[in-house]
Design a protein around this motif. Structure first.
Motif, PDB file in Angstrom:
ATOM      1  N   VAL A 160       0.849  -1.187   0.000  1.00 15.72           N
ATOM      2  CA  VAL A 160       0.000   0.000   0.000  1.00 15.72           C
ATOM      3  C   VAL A 160       0.881   1.233   0.000  1.00 15.72           C
ATOM      4  O   VAL A 160       1.737   1.401   0.874  1.00 15.72           O
ATOM      5  CB  VAL A 160      -0.934   0.032   1.232  1.00 15.72           C
ATOM      6  N   THR A 161       0.693   2.088  -0.991  1.00 20.98           N
ATOM      7  CA  THR A 161       1.481   3.321  -1.088  1.00 20.98           C
ATOM      8  C   THR A 161       0.561   4.472  -1.462  1.00 20.98           C
ATOM      9  O   THR A 161      -0.583   4.267  -1.869  1.00 20.98           O
ATOM     10  CB  THR A 161       2.586   3.211  -2.157  1.00 20.98           C
ATOM     11  N   ARG A 162       1.092   5.661  -1.325  1.00 23.12           N
ATOM     12  CA  ARG A 162       0.417   6.832  -1.875  1.00 23.12           C
ATOM     13  C   ARG A 162       1.431   7.641  -2.669  1.00 23.12           C
ATOM     14  O   ARG A 162       2.605   7.718  -2.301  1.00 23.12           O
ATOM     15  CB  ARG A 162      -0.215   7.704  -0.786  1.00 23.12           C
ATOM     16  N   THR A 163       0.985   8.219  -3.753  1.00 28.05           N
ATOM     17  CA  THR A 163       1.855   9.084  -4.540  1.00 28.05           C
ATOM     18  C   THR A 163       1.617  10.534  -4.139  1.00 28.05           C
ATOM     19  O   THR A 163       0.491  10.942  -3.842  1.00 28.05           O
ATOM     20  CB  THR A 163       1.571   8.937  -6.046  1.00 28.05           C
ATOM     21  N   ILE A 164       2.684  11.288  -4.108  1.00 28.81           N
ATOM     22  CA  ILE A 164       2.606  12.726  -3.830  1.00 28.81           C
ATOM     23  C   ILE A 164       3.113  13.449  -5.062  1.00 28.81           C
ATOM     24  O   ILE A 164       4.230  13.209  -5.527  1.00 28.81           O
ATOM     25  CB  ILE A 164       3.442  13.110  -2.600  1.00 28.81           C
ATOM     26  N   GLY A 165       2.274  14.290  -5.616  1.00 23.87           N
ATOM     27  CA  GLY A 165       2.636  15.000  -6.830  1.00 23.87           C
ATOM     28  C   GLY A 165       2.765  16.491  -6.602  1.00 23.87           C
ATOM     29  O   GLY A 165       2.269  17.036  -5.611  1.00 23.87           O
ATOM     30  N   LEU A 166       3.426  17.138  -7.522  1.00 26.43           N
ATOM     31  CA  LEU A 166       3.533  18.594  -7.544  1.00 26.43           C
ATOM     32  C   LEU A 166       2.893  19.049  -8.847  1.00 26.43           C
ATOM     33  O   LEU A 166       3.377  18.726  -9.929  1.00 26.43           O
ATOM     34  CB  LEU A 166       5.000  19.032  -7.481  1.00 26.43           C
ATOM     35  N   ILE A 167       1.802  19.799  -8.755  1.00 25.12           N
ATOM     36  CA  ILE A 167       1.035  20.145  -9.944  1.00 25.12           C
ATOM     37  C   ILE A 167       0.966  21.652 -10.162  1.00 25.12           C
ATOM     38  O   ILE A 167       1.175  22.441  -9.240  1.00 25.12           O
ATOM     39  CB  ILE A 167      -0.392  19.569  -9.891  1.00 25.12           C
ATOM     40  N   HIS A 168       0.643  22.015 -11.407  1.00 23.18           N
ATOM     41  CA  HIS A 168       0.435  23.412 -11.778  1.00 23.18           C
ATOM     42  C   HIS A 168      -0.544  23.444 -12.939  1.00 23.18           C
ATOM     43  O   HIS A 168      -0.874  22.393 -13.518  1.00 23.18           O
ATOM     44  CB  HIS A 168       1.756  24.099 -12.148  1.00 23.18           C
ATOM     45  N   ARG A 169      -1.014  24.617 -13.305  1.00 23.01           N
ATOM     46  CA  ARG A 169      -1.970  24.724 -14.409  1.00 23.01           C
ATOM     47  C   ARG A 169      -1.302  24.312 -15.719  1.00 23.01           C
ATOM     48  O   ARG A 169      -0.174  24.702 -16.008  1.00 23.01           O
ATOM     49  CB  ARG A 169      -2.494  26.165 -14.526  1.00 23.01           C
ATOM     50  N   SER A 170      -2.032  23.544 -16.510  1.00 19.50           N
ATOM     51  CA  SER A 170      -1.455  23.030 -17.745  1.00 19.50           C
ATOM     52  C   SER A 170      -1.482  24.047 -18.878  1.00 19.50           C
ATOM     53  O   SER A 170      -0.756  23.918 -19.850  1.00 19.50           O
ATOM     54  CB  SER A 170      -2.195  21.761 -18.181  1.00 19.50           C
ATOM     55  N   ASP A 171      -2.321  25.074 -18.757  1.00 16.47           N
ATOM     56  CA  ASP A 171      -2.470  26.038 -19.856  1.00 16.47           C
ATOM     57  C   ASP A 171      -1.866  27.393 -19.525  1.00 16.47           C
ATOM     58  O   ASP A 171      -2.222  28.395 -20.124  1.00 16.47           O
ATOM     59  CB  ASP A 171      -3.950  26.213 -20.204  1.00 16.47           C
ATOM     60  N   ASP A 172      -0.971  27.426 -18.553  1.00 14.78           N
ATOM     61  CA  ASP A 172      -0.449  28.722 -18.110  1.00 14.78           C
ATOM     62  C   ASP A 172       1.025  28.593 -17.770  1.00 14.78           C
ATOM     63  O   ASP A 172       1.488  27.536 -17.324  1.00 14.78           O
ATOM     64  CB  ASP A 172      -1.228  29.189 -16.872  1.00 14.78           C
ATOM     65  N   LYS A 173       1.752  29.671 -17.981  1.00 16.43           N
ATOM     66  CA  LYS A 173       3.161  29.703 -17.655  1.00 16.43           C
ATOM     67  C   LYS A 173       3.344  30.132 -16.213  1.00 16.43           C
ATOM     68  O   LYS A 173       2.750  31.113 -15.761  1.00 16.43           O
ATOM     69  CB  LYS A 173       3.896  30.679 -18.587  1.00 16.43           C
ATOM     70  N   LEU A 174       4.169  29.408 -15.467  1.00 17.04           N
ATOM     71  CA  LEU A 174       4.407  29.750 -14.076  1.00 17.04           C
ATOM     72  C   LEU A 174       5.191  31.052 -13.963  1.00 17.04           C
ATOM     73  O   LEU A 174       6.048  31.340 -14.811  1.00 17.04           O
ATOM     74  CB  LEU A 174       5.209  28.642 -13.384  1.00 17.04           C
ATOM     75  N   PRO A 175       4.925  31.848 -12.917  1.00 19.78           N
ATOM     76  CA  PRO A 175       5.802  32.989 -12.645  1.00 19.78           C
ATOM     77  C   PRO A 175       7.239  32.505 -12.472  1.00 19.78           C
ATOM     78  O   PRO A 175       7.477  31.369 -12.034  1.00 19.78           O
ATOM     79  CB  PRO A 175       5.236  33.545 -11.322  1.00 19.78           C
ATOM     80  N   LEU A 176       8.187  33.345 -12.784  1.00 19.14           N
ATOM     81  CA  LEU A 176       9.590  32.929 -12.744  1.00 19.14           C
ATOM     82  C   LEU A 176      10.005  32.408 -11.384  1.00 19.14           C
ATOM     83  O   LEU A 176      10.727  31.419 -11.272  1.00 19.14           O
ATOM     84  CB  LEU A 176      10.481  34.109 -13.152  1.00 19.14           C
ATOM     85  N   VAL A 177       9.540  33.069 -10.318  1.00 18.83           N
ATOM     86  CA  VAL A 177       9.937  32.646  -8.976  1.00 18.83           C
ATOM     87  C   VAL A 177       9.321  31.295  -8.638  1.00 18.83           C
ATOM     88  O   VAL A 177       9.960  30.459  -7.988  1.00 18.83           O
ATOM     89  CB  VAL A 177       9.547  33.725  -7.929  1.00 18.83           C
ATOM     90  N   ALA A 178       8.083  31.044  -9.085  1.00 18.45           N
ATOM     91  CA  ALA A 178       7.450  29.746  -8.844  1.00 18.45           C
ATOM     92  C   ALA A 178       8.125  28.653  -9.673  1.00 18.45           C
ATOM     93  O   ALA A 178       8.267  27.514  -9.218  1.00 18.45           O
ATOM     94  CB  ALA A 178       5.959  29.807  -9.166  1.00 18.45           C
ATOM     95  N   GLN A 179       8.562  28.999 -10.883  1.00 18.27           N
ATOM     96  CA  GLN A 179       9.276  28.045 -11.714  1.00 18.27           C
ATOM     97  C   GLN A 179      10.605  27.670 -11.078  1.00 18.27           C
ATOM     98  O   GLN A 179      11.031  26.510 -11.122  1.00 18.27           O
ATOM     99  CB  GLN A 179       9.501  28.612 -13.118  1.00 18.27           C
TER     100      GLN A 179
END
Length: 306
Positions: free
Chosen positions: A264-283
């Motif tokens: 039994v496991t759980r996955t932990i993901g890091l997600i962002h909007r697929s149709d938008d460019k991240l701010p530079l600091v968030a990137q």
């Protein structure tokens, strides 16, 4: 139509009172009234109607308010992006995460990142699985840790950064408490303490029990790992928790036993909007996190101290 008029309009819509809006805007009441009046004249409609001592948006006012709110968010984002472009090491990162990751993981990775970028600010927002997805889609946050990782979602994308083992937790006096490992079906006769509906760990535990050949009998439900741990330690039932949940020390602790079958496991993901460019600091933060977890995996370490 001026930006100042829209700003005043949104403040009056929020406060439903011209005087209170003027106080927050630090301008004269007459100035606010004049700008609202000019805006209504230009549009040719009444945006507000009197309701007692307060103002209330008219139906067309509500429609206009939604559009202006969206416009102001886009404008704020544009200004923020300009500032971050000029100095990406001084921007703000808005990040969402579930409660279970806020105990140690989030403070750990943020502290490590700030060693390199001490002037970056963070705005945190906790939530359950559905609300974290909504916050990413609606641009309330730039990035979100989420579990389980949402496969095939058409509005968000990201990476699995961690796969975490789940353990059985048992009362200290349980017949299986001293075992090194057990199969999950050995707990089929026990009462389970599960997370409430809406929490991502609940379906993981439920599905694992079904895979082991039984439907868990629910004794209690909780909303925090501390609650689940405490109730189990007090002998109220058994449960399954991820490895990260055992980082905290507490005088009242349940026994922790590895589950050999099913795994039994759980996955932990890091997600962002697929149709938008991240701010530079968030990137920059995203790149740091992907590298951080990759190094943890290579070195066979966990990012939460166990």
């Amino acid at each position: 139509m001026e930006l100042r008029q829209l700003h005043y309009f949104m403040k009056v819509a929020q406060k439903e009172h011209v005087t209170q809006a003027a106080e927050e805007l630090h301008v004269a009441q007459s100035a606010v009234s004049r700008q609202i009046h000019q805006l209504e004249q230009e549009l040719g409609v009444d945006l507000f109607m009197q309701k007692g001592r307060n103002l209330q948006l008219t139906p067309v006012g509500h429609l206009f308010c939604k559009r202006v709110e969206s416009l102001m968010k886009d404008l704020d984002k544009a200004v923020a992006e300009v500032h971050e472009f000029l100095d990406p090491e001084r921007g703000e990162i808005r990040i969402g995460f579930p409660h279970s990751l806020g105990i140690h993981l989030i403070p750990t990775v943020v502290a490590e990142f700030r060693k390199r970028y001490p002037n970056v600010k963070f705005r945190f927002k906790q939530g359950m699985y559905p609300s974290l997805i909504r916050d990413v889609v609606s641009a309330e946050v730039d990035l979100a840790f989420i579990s389980p990782f949402p496969e095939g979602h058409d509005q968000v994308e990201g990476d699995v950064v961690l796969t975490e083992e789940m353990y059985a937790i048992l009362p200290p006096n349980h017949a299986l408490a001293q075992e090194e490992s057990i199969t999950l079906d050995q707990l089929s006769a026990d009462k389970f303490i599960l997370f409430s509906k809406g929490y991502s760990l609940r379906p993981i535990v439920w599905q694992a029990c079904l895979e082991a050949g039984f439907t868990p009998q629910i004794a209690f439900e909780g909303e925090e790992t501390d609650t689940i741990r405490g109730l189990v330690a007090a002998g109220m039932g058994v449960s399954l928790l991820p490895e990260m949940a055992f980082f905290q020390s507490n005088p009242l602790q349940p026994a922790r036993v590895r589950i050999s079958e099913p795994r039994v496991t759980r996955t932990i993901g890091l997600i962002h909007r697929s149709d938008d460019k991240l701010p530079l600091v968030a990137q920059a933060f995203r790149n740091f996190l992907l590298n951080y977890f990759e190094l943890m995996s290579i070195n066979n370490k966990t990012p939460f101290g166990t």
